[in-house]
Design a protein around this motif. Structure first.
Motif, PDB file in Angstrom:
ATOM      1  N   THR A  12       0.302  -6.478  -3.220  1.00  0.00           N
ATOM      2  CA  THR A  12       1.452  -6.145  -3.790  1.00  0.00           C
ATOM      3  C   THR A  12       1.438  -6.858  -5.253  1.00  0.00           C
ATOM      4  N   TYR A  32       6.018   0.037 -15.920  1.00  0.00           N
ATOM      5  CA  TYR A  32       7.074  -0.080 -14.905  1.00  0.00           C
ATOM      6  C   TYR A  32       8.344   0.329 -15.363  1.00  0.00           C
ATOM      7  N   GLU A  75      10.871   3.331 -13.571  1.00  0.00           N
ATOM      8  CA  GLU A  75      12.111   2.853 -13.074  1.00  0.00           C
ATOM      9  C   GLU A  75      13.442   3.763 -13.717  1.00  0.00           C
ATOM     10  N   THR A 126      13.711   6.963 -11.935  1.00  0.00           N
ATOM     11  CA  THR A 126      13.762   6.677 -10.669  1.00  0.00           C
ATOM     12  C   THR A 126      15.421   6.422 -10.324  1.00  0.00           C
ATOM     13  N   TYR A 162      16.239  -4.738  -6.028  1.00  0.00           N
ATOM     14  CA  TYR A 162      15.517  -4.135  -5.405  1.00  0.00           C
ATOM     15  C   TYR A 162      13.994  -4.427  -5.086  1.00  0.00           C
ATOM     16  N   ARG A 203      12.451  -5.571  -0.188  1.00  0.00           N
ATOM     17  CA  ARG A 203      11.498  -5.065   0.873  1.00  0.00           C
ATOM     18  C   ARG A 203      10.067  -5.754   0.711  1.00  0.00           C
ATOM     19  N   HIS A 204      10.057  -6.344  -0.252  1.00  0.00           N
ATOM     20  CA  HIS A 204       8.471  -7.070  -0.574  1.00  0.00           C
ATOM     21  C   HIS A 204       8.990  -8.608  -0.243  1.00  0.00           C
ATOM     22  N   GLU A 227      19.745  -3.476  -3.202  1.00  0.00           N
ATOM     23  CA  GLU A 227      18.469  -2.899  -2.518  1.00  0.00           C
ATOM     24  C   GLU A 227      18.601  -1.293  -2.417  1.00  0.00           C
ATOM     25  N   TRP A 252       4.817   3.408  -7.059  1.00  0.00           N
ATOM     26  CA  TRP A 252       6.037   4.313  -6.342  1.00  0.00           C
ATOM     27  C   TRP A 252       5.565   4.868  -4.999  1.00  0.00           C
ATOM     28  N   TYR A 268       3.818   3.308  -2.758  1.00  0.00           N
ATOM     29  CA  TYR A 268       4.096   2.126  -1.864  1.00  0.00           C
ATOM     30  C   TYR A 268       5.592   2.008  -1.833  1.00  0.00           C
ATOM     31  N   TYR A 269       6.510   2.137  -2.774  1.00  0.00           N
ATOM     32  CA  TYR A 269       7.834   2.070  -2.898  1.00  0.00           C
ATOM     33  C   TYR A 269       8.331   3.029  -1.623  1.00  0.00           C
ATOM     34  N   THR A 298       7.793   1.710   1.704  1.00  0.00           N
ATOM     35  CA  THR A 298       8.471   0.654   2.009  1.00  0.00           C
ATOM     36  C   THR A 298       9.932   0.970   2.304  1.00  0.00           C
TER      37      THR A 298
END
Length: 252
Positions: free
Chosen positions: A31, A42, A46, A49, A140, A143-144, A169, A207, A209-210, A213
């Protein structure tokens, strides 16, 4: 927390995640690499999204949950500073902002936007003294986190009595249709728009991976339970648009 109590991870064991890592050490390495490589593109991705959770929303969430002028804010997993900037505006010139993130690439992007203190570290081990800040935010990135119990215990430790935590989140929508639409937006629409705006290929990897998760994230009630186990009072969760959650708590 009792030593025999099993620690809570933010992600369930999920076959989709084994494509990325096999254990906690690998998760951290993978990560960090994902975020470092995606850092320059990024913010653009973002923005594609955001789904209504942009700068105004982040600022309003912090204000509504008690961040005020003159306070000391710790923004955990600050990334490129999207929440940090909003917090910096609210605390004003008499306040103080500390941005913490394990990715040097993301922190480098953050420092281009705003002059605040930065720390390269993880949520589970915050190199600050006890009772040091008035407010802890996280945008946000829950989750990591590999160990919610450790992270939330650290949040409680660095907060002054009466201080608040506010965690924003994205969560899985309740309905199957809404989940499918969110998955399509993240996996198809965002990569398409990213290509049209010449965002980096690394952002597409991040994204993807996002999306995985979000699917593998633990249930909100288990997050609330972890906050209570850490010792937070007045633990609550509110939901906006069926997707965006705010987990809050107070140090007694």
């Amino acid at each position: 927390m009792n030593e025999n109590t099993p620690r809570q991870a933010a992600l369930k064991a999920d076959a989709r995640l084994t494509a990325y890592f096999a254990n906690e050490d690998e998760r951290r390495a993978v990560t960090r690499d994902l975020f470092d490589q995606a850092a320059p593109g990024y913010d653009r991705a973002e923005g594609l999204t955001a789904l209504g959770s942009g700068a105004r929303y982040r600022r309003e969430v912090l204000r509504r949950n008690g961040l005020q002028a003159g306070m000391t804010l710790l923004d955990v997993a600050a990334g490129t500073g999207l929440v940090t900037v909003a917090g910096h505006e609210l605390v004003g010139p008499t306040g103080r902002v500390i941005a913490l993130d394990p990715s040097p690439g993301m922190l480098a992007e953050l420092r281009k936007k705003v002059a605040v203190e930065t720390i390269e570290a993880y949520a589970e081990s915050i190199p600050l003294p006890d009772d040091h800040v008035d407010f802890v935010s996280m945008g946000y990135a829950l989750r990591h986190v590999g160990d919610l119990d450790l992270a939330f215990s650290e949040y409680l430790r660095v907060l002054r009595p009466g201080g608040c935590v506010c965690i924003m989140e994205i969560s899985r929508p309740a309905s199957r249709l809404a989940r499918a639409l969110l998955r399509f937006h993240i996996r198809s629409i965002v990569p398409l728009l990213a290509r049209l705006t010449r965002s980096q290929a690394e952002v597409k990897r991040l994204w993807a991976y996002y999306g995985d998760t979000i699917e593998a994230a633990i249930e909100p009630e288990r997050i609330l339970d972890a906050l209570r186990r850490a010792g937070f009072a007045d633990v609550k969760c509110s939901v906006t648009l069926g997707i965006f959650r705010e987990y809050t708590g107070r140090k007694a």
